[in-house]
Write a protein that holds these residues in place. Sequence first.
Motif: not given
Length: 285
Positions: A131-136
């Motif tokens: 929910x906070x944006x791209x992780x990997x």
Amino acid sequence: MPIDAAKALAAEPRTGEITWDSKDVQLYHLGIGAGLPATDPGELRYTLESRLHVLPSFATVAGAGAPGVISGLSLPGIEVDLARVLHGGQTLVLHRPIPAKGGAKTTSRIGGLYDKGKAAILVLRTEVADSDGPLWTSDSQIFLRGEGGFGGDRGPSTRLEPLTAEPDHVLERRIREDQALLYRLSGDWNPLHADPDFARLAGFEQPILHGLCTYGMTLKAVVDTLLDGDVTRVRSYSTRFAGVVFPGETLRIRLWRQEGSVRAAVSTVERDDAPVLADTIVEHS
């Protein structure tokens, strides 16, 4: 033809949901050899929930390893024999640190399909975001023996310039006899790593260690030795799987410090430094 390149490359991306918690992270860390010595403060960062840091290579098994190598073989246009499949390489780009507990959306597609003549290389790209944006973002290069010759592009070269200087560090890491059995509990159930009969069918004298287990062990060595144990400094990590490892063997890990990166080469001690990981680089802050 088992591979229909046009159909595979035109397939719509697949989406899914994954979740993980501290137990999954701890199990992964134990599977790559963390926890020795058990009371070492540096090891407790990987094994004790109250101090837990997530090694970025956990991304390769988050959500029980799916989507992964085996799931990539079920994509449209791909129909191959699992006994003829090897993991050829892995690239991981970190967009921010991985939390010890979380949930995320995955989007997977075929990022490339290359004709190497006697074999094919399938690149499975997976983008993961919460929910906070791209992780990997991860790219798994899957080597399909006997599946080349379909008239496709040979693809780009991933080879790095060879290093001639002496390494800054040379480490050895012993692999336990049960290492593959423990590692597979994180989600890679390929019988190649546990079933002697299946391993012989695939051309190996005994089950082999997961390439991604060696991948994780090497990143841990880099973080602990050259990055002050700070997992958040890793920005990307890529390797080419150059050979197999058998449980019970010893890894020899050579490390070269460079500006903003670490180069690594991994071999097996018992087989006269037979190469295991090549073209390996960790980019860091």
